[in-house]
Enzyme design. Structure first.
Site, PDB file in Angstrom:
ATOM      1  CB  CYS A 113      -0.910   0.004   1.233  1.00 22.38           C
ATOM      2  SG  CYS A 113      -1.825   1.527   1.455  1.00 22.38           S
ATOM      3  CG  PHE A 255     -15.010  -7.225 -10.713  1.00 25.31           C
ATOM      4  CD1 PHE A 255     -14.567  -8.060  -9.707  1.00 25.31           C
ATOM      5  CD2 PHE A 255     -15.684  -6.050 -10.361  1.00 25.31           C
ATOM      6  CE1 PHE A 255     -14.796  -7.752  -8.365  1.00 25.31           C
ATOM      7  CE2 PHE A 255     -15.921  -5.739  -9.025  1.00 25.31           C
ATOM      8  CZ  PHE A 255     -15.472  -6.598  -8.023  1.00 25.31           C
ATOM      9  CB  VAL A 256     -10.748  -6.923 -16.730  1.00 23.65           C
ATOM     10  CG1 VAL A 256     -10.576  -7.324 -18.201  1.00 23.65           C
ATOM     11  CG2 VAL A 256     -11.212  -5.479 -16.628  1.00 23.65           C
ATOM     12  NE  ARG A 257     -12.474 -12.159 -11.037  1.00 22.94           N
ATOM     13  CZ  ARG A 257     -12.425 -11.217 -10.110  1.00 22.94           C
ATOM     14  NH1 ARG A 257     -11.492 -10.278 -10.187  1.00 22.94           N
ATOM     15  NH2 ARG A 257     -13.281 -11.202  -9.102  1.00 22.94           N
ATOM     16  CD  GLN A 258     -14.067 -16.281 -13.664  1.00 21.09           C
ATOM     17  OE1 GLN A 258     -15.098 -15.732 -13.281  1.00 21.09           O
ATOM     18  NE2 GLN A 258     -13.449 -17.212 -12.954  1.00 21.09           N
ATOM     19  CG  ASN A 259     -15.787 -13.539 -22.538  1.00 21.78           C
ATOM     20  OD1 ASN A 259     -14.998 -12.805 -23.128  1.00 21.78           O
ATOM     21  ND2 ASN A 259     -16.888 -13.987 -23.109  1.00 21.78           N
ATOM     22  NE  ARG A 260     -17.516 -12.042 -13.743  1.00 20.89           N
ATOM     23  CZ  ARG A 260     -17.307 -11.236 -12.704  1.00 20.89           C
ATOM     24  NH1 ARG A 260     -17.636  -9.950 -12.799  1.00 20.89           N
ATOM     25  NH2 ARG A 260     -16.763 -11.674 -11.596  1.00 20.89           N
TER      26      ARG A 260
END
Length: 278
Positions: A113, A255-260
């Site tokens: 952080c 949440f750019v993952r799993q095609n969404r």
């Protein structure tokens, strides 16, 4: 180490992500009156240290252009030889006029952080972040889906250790331009921005940034200072990150993952191939 699988225990070896302190010093002033100060101690993965220092100086507002940076070197006057590559000194051009009160702040930045090392959250808000241009680039929605896989394919150290963050800079067409890894997500981004600064690529108005973890306020701030108009994160954005992205004119995806993925601000830069803008 001992590896446990079910009830089976076996001795094994493992590859770990390196983490060592890096002290960043700065030299400034006329040739006959040079002064040197310590600016920051950050826990980082060794490698691309000069880029990390350059990116830190730029995103903290110590320098405003490549021309204000005369050079960066490992400090030759460190007492213990084994620590010399953990201390770097950035020499500012004699004509550079750094913000002295900012120089007098001694930062400690942990690897997880960056904001907690600052003297106050008000100091972060006060950092000069430009509003991004209200034009381009336009990025096809499908390109955003492809970025995590392209990033992972280029992450050599992550494949060995599983313990590193990455920041990757892409063209609007999805071409990988720069990628850096580090135990600290903010360090990985400073390395990317520092590399772009040293290559005189700034501002990055025609680029897309993907970060491997969550999108914090500090990452949005750093991206905005570098002129990056689209920031995508594999993880979740914080509420402050979304608010800052809206203020800076930045398109923020999470949440750019799993095609969404979700688009939290300025969706007009993301173009659906069939229906137009998102």
């Amino acid at each position: 180490m001992h590896r446990l699988q079910g009830t089976t225990v076996a001795e094994a070896s493992d590859v770990l992500a390196a983490e060592e302190p890096l002290e960043i010093r700065v030299g400034y002033g006329p040739a006959a009156e040079r002064q040197h100060r310590t600016l920051s101690i950050t826990m980082r993965t060794p490698g691309h240290d000069f880029e990390l220092a350059a990116g830190f100086l730029f995103t903290e507002g110590i320098i405003r252009s490549r021309q204000e940076l005369q050079g960066i070197l490992y400090c030759p006057d460190v007492e213990k030889e084994e620590e010399r590559e953990n201390v770097v000194r950035a020499e500012l051009a004699p004509s550079a006029l750094p913000d002295l009160p900012r120089l007098e702040r001694h930062f400690y930045t942990s690897s997880s952080c960056g904001v907690c090392g600052k003297t106050s959250i008000e100091a972060v808000h006060a950092a000069a972040c430009p509003v991004l241009p209200g034009s381009g680039p336009h990025v096809a929605a499908g390109i955003i889906h492809q970025l995590p896989e392209r990033q992972r394919e280029a992450q050599a150290l992550f494949e060995q250790t599983g313990g590193l963050h990455a920041a990757a800079l892409f063209s609007p067409e999805g071409e990988l331009l720069l990628l850096r890894e580090d135990v600290g997500r903010h360090n990985a981004l400073d390395k990317v921005i520092g590399a772009a600064l040293l290559q005189e690529m700034l501002p990055l108005h025609s680029s897309v940034l993907l970060v491997s973890g969550r999108a914090s306020f500090e990452l949005v701030q750093k991206a905005a200072i570098a002129g990056i108009p689209v920031l995508a994160a594999v993880g979740a954005p914080s509420s402050l990150a979304v608010s800052a992205a809206r203020d800076f004119g930045m398109t923020l995806c999470g949440f750019v993952r799993q095609n969404r993925y979700n688009v939290y601000s300025h969706p007009w830069r993301i173009v659906n191939e069939t229906d137009g803008n998102v």
